[in-house]
Write a protein that holds these residues in place. Sequence first.
Motif, PDB file in Angstrom:
ATOM      1  N   GLU A   3     -84.317 -59.254 101.846  1.00  0.00           N
ATOM      2  CA  GLU A   3     -82.934 -59.420 102.264  1.00  0.00           C
ATOM      3  C   GLU A   3     -82.294 -58.113 102.699  1.00  0.00           C
ATOM      4  OE1 GLU A   3     -81.070 -61.325  98.991  1.00  0.00           O
ATOM      5  OE2 GLU A   3     -82.076 -63.217  99.363  1.00  0.00           O
ATOM      6  N   ARG A   4     -82.781 -56.976 102.187  1.00  0.00           N
ATOM      7  CA  ARG A   4     -82.238 -55.677 102.550  1.00  0.00           C
ATOM      8  C   ARG A   4     -83.392 -54.772 102.972  1.00  0.00           C
ATOM      9  NH1 ARG A   4     -79.828 -57.635  98.371  1.00  0.00           N
ATOM     10  NH2 ARG A   4     -81.200 -56.579  96.913  1.00  0.00           N
ATOM     11  N   GLU A  32     -83.364 -68.312 109.379  1.00  0.00           N
ATOM     12  CA  GLU A  32     -82.054 -68.755 108.905  1.00  0.00           C
ATOM     13  C   GLU A  32     -81.493 -67.886 107.788  1.00  0.00           C
ATOM     14  OE1 GLU A  32     -80.475 -71.153 110.547  1.00  0.00           O
ATOM     15  OE2 GLU A  32     -82.250 -71.299 111.821  1.00  0.00           O
ATOM     16  N   GLU A  33     -82.290 -66.931 107.306  1.00  0.00           N
ATOM     17  CA  GLU A  33     -81.864 -66.098 106.182  1.00  0.00           C
ATOM     18  C   GLU A  33     -80.972 -64.954 106.652  1.00  0.00           C
ATOM     19  OE1 GLU A  33     -84.282 -64.133 102.685  1.00  0.00           O
ATOM     20  OE2 GLU A  33     -85.436 -65.733 103.639  1.00  0.00           O
ATOM     21  N   ARG A  34     -80.038 -64.565 105.817  1.00  0.00           N
ATOM     22  CA  ARG A  34     -79.156 -63.427 106.095  1.00  0.00           C
ATOM     23  C   ARG A  34     -79.901 -62.150 105.698  1.00  0.00           C
ATOM     24  NH1 ARG A  34     -75.782 -62.894 109.544  1.00  0.00           N
ATOM     25  NH2 ARG A  34     -74.144 -61.406 109.216  1.00  0.00           N
ATOM     26  N   ILE A  35     -80.040 -61.207 106.632  1.00  0.00           N
ATOM     27  CA  ILE A  35     -80.790 -59.978 106.407  1.00  0.00           C
ATOM     28  C   ILE A  35     -79.871 -58.783 106.669  1.00  0.00           C
ATOM     29  CG2 ILE A  35     -82.806 -58.606 107.092  1.00  0.00           C
ATOM     30  CD1 ILE A  35     -83.592 -61.360 106.031  1.00  0.00           C
ATOM     31  N   GLU A  36     -79.874 -57.833 105.740  1.00  0.00           N
ATOM     32  CA  GLU A  36     -79.146 -56.581 105.928  1.00  0.00           C
ATOM     33  C   GLU A  36     -80.153 -55.501 106.303  1.00  0.00           C
ATOM     34  OE1 GLU A  36     -76.697 -55.410 102.593  1.00  0.00           O
ATOM     35  OE2 GLU A  36     -76.343 -57.525 102.112  1.00  0.00           O
ATOM     36  N   HIS A  87     -79.063 -60.099 116.049  1.00  0.00           N
ATOM     37  CA  HIS A  87     -79.270 -61.531 115.825  1.00  0.00           C
ATOM     38  C   HIS A  87     -78.149 -62.001 114.922  1.00  0.00           C
ATOM     39  CE1 HIS A  87     -83.279 -61.413 117.571  1.00  0.00           C
ATOM     40  NE2 HIS A  87     -83.531 -60.353 116.827  1.00  0.00           N
ATOM     41  N   LYS A  88     -77.879 -63.277 114.966  1.00  0.00           N
ATOM     42  CA  LYS A  88     -76.758 -63.781 114.168  1.00  0.00           C
ATOM     43  C   LYS A  88     -76.980 -63.624 112.667  1.00  0.00           C
ATOM     44  CE  LYS A  88     -78.432 -68.492 114.251  1.00  0.00           C
ATOM     45  NZ  LYS A  88     -78.184 -69.865 114.601  1.00  0.00           N
ATOM     46  N   GLN A  89     -78.234 -63.557 112.206  1.00  0.00           N
ATOM     47  CA  GLN A  89     -78.479 -63.461 110.766  1.00  0.00           C
ATOM     48  C   GLN A  89     -78.614 -62.028 110.265  1.00  0.00           C
ATOM     49  OE1 GLN A  89     -80.856 -64.323 112.965  1.00  0.00           O
ATOM     50  NE2 GLN A  89     -82.895 -63.929 112.196  1.00  0.00           N
ATOM     51  N   ILE A  90     -78.468 -61.034 111.149  1.00  0.00           N
ATOM     52  CA  ILE A  90     -78.629 -59.644 110.754  1.00  0.00           C
ATOM     53  C   ILE A  90     -77.277 -58.960 110.620  1.00  0.00           C
ATOM     54  CG2 ILE A  90     -79.458 -57.374 111.487  1.00  0.00           C
ATOM     55  CD1 ILE A  90     -81.808 -58.737 112.819  1.00  0.00           C
ATOM     56  N   THR A  91     -77.096 -58.312 109.468  1.00  0.00           N
ATOM     57  CA  THR A  91     -75.965 -57.412 109.278  1.00  0.00           C
ATOM     58  C   THR A  91     -76.536 -56.013 109.380  1.00  0.00           C
ATOM     59  OG1 THR A  91     -74.891 -58.966 107.786  1.00  0.00           O
ATOM     60  CG2 THR A  91     -74.133 -56.681 107.713  1.00  0.00           C
TER      61      THR A  91
END
Length: 160
Positions: A3-4, A32-36, A87-91
């Motif tokens: 995730e990070r 679909e996962e949120r990734i930092e 990408h939409k899931q990347i912070t």
Amino acid sequence: MSERILLPLDGSALGEAAIAYVDGLIARLAPEERIEITLFHVITAVRQTLHLQGGGMISVPYNEDELAKLKTDATTYLEKVGERLQHKQITLGVKVAVSENPAEEIIRAEAEVNADLVAMSTHGRSGVSRFALGSVAEKVLRGGTVPVLMVRAVAQESAA
């Protein structure tokens, strides 16, 4: 999927080789996962090392104005490189440090951003050149506490 992710960059095209791998992993394994992702650059604290005739050495550090400019330039570079990972899931975050030891600084940043993975390029040196130059990637692999994805950087053939 992690995730990070901490992605150290040295400012070179070869150093950016891990970006495509990270991007591909996210697209395939965690669409679909949120990734930092934290893009990280270490500025060498010493501008120049002078070798003295008696065998000694003296290091000439950057002054505050020079360091401020280098930090601004590094942040701009990281933000530009980060555009490849939109990408939409990347912070996306950027982090710049100043140190004489990039490997130690990467390990410190790993803890600061609470990274699950460090993804970095390695120049793939071996033998005498590796011994003489050291391997930041190897030091991070051995000294860090999280998994390290090492991507061997391959120089692009120039068009003739």
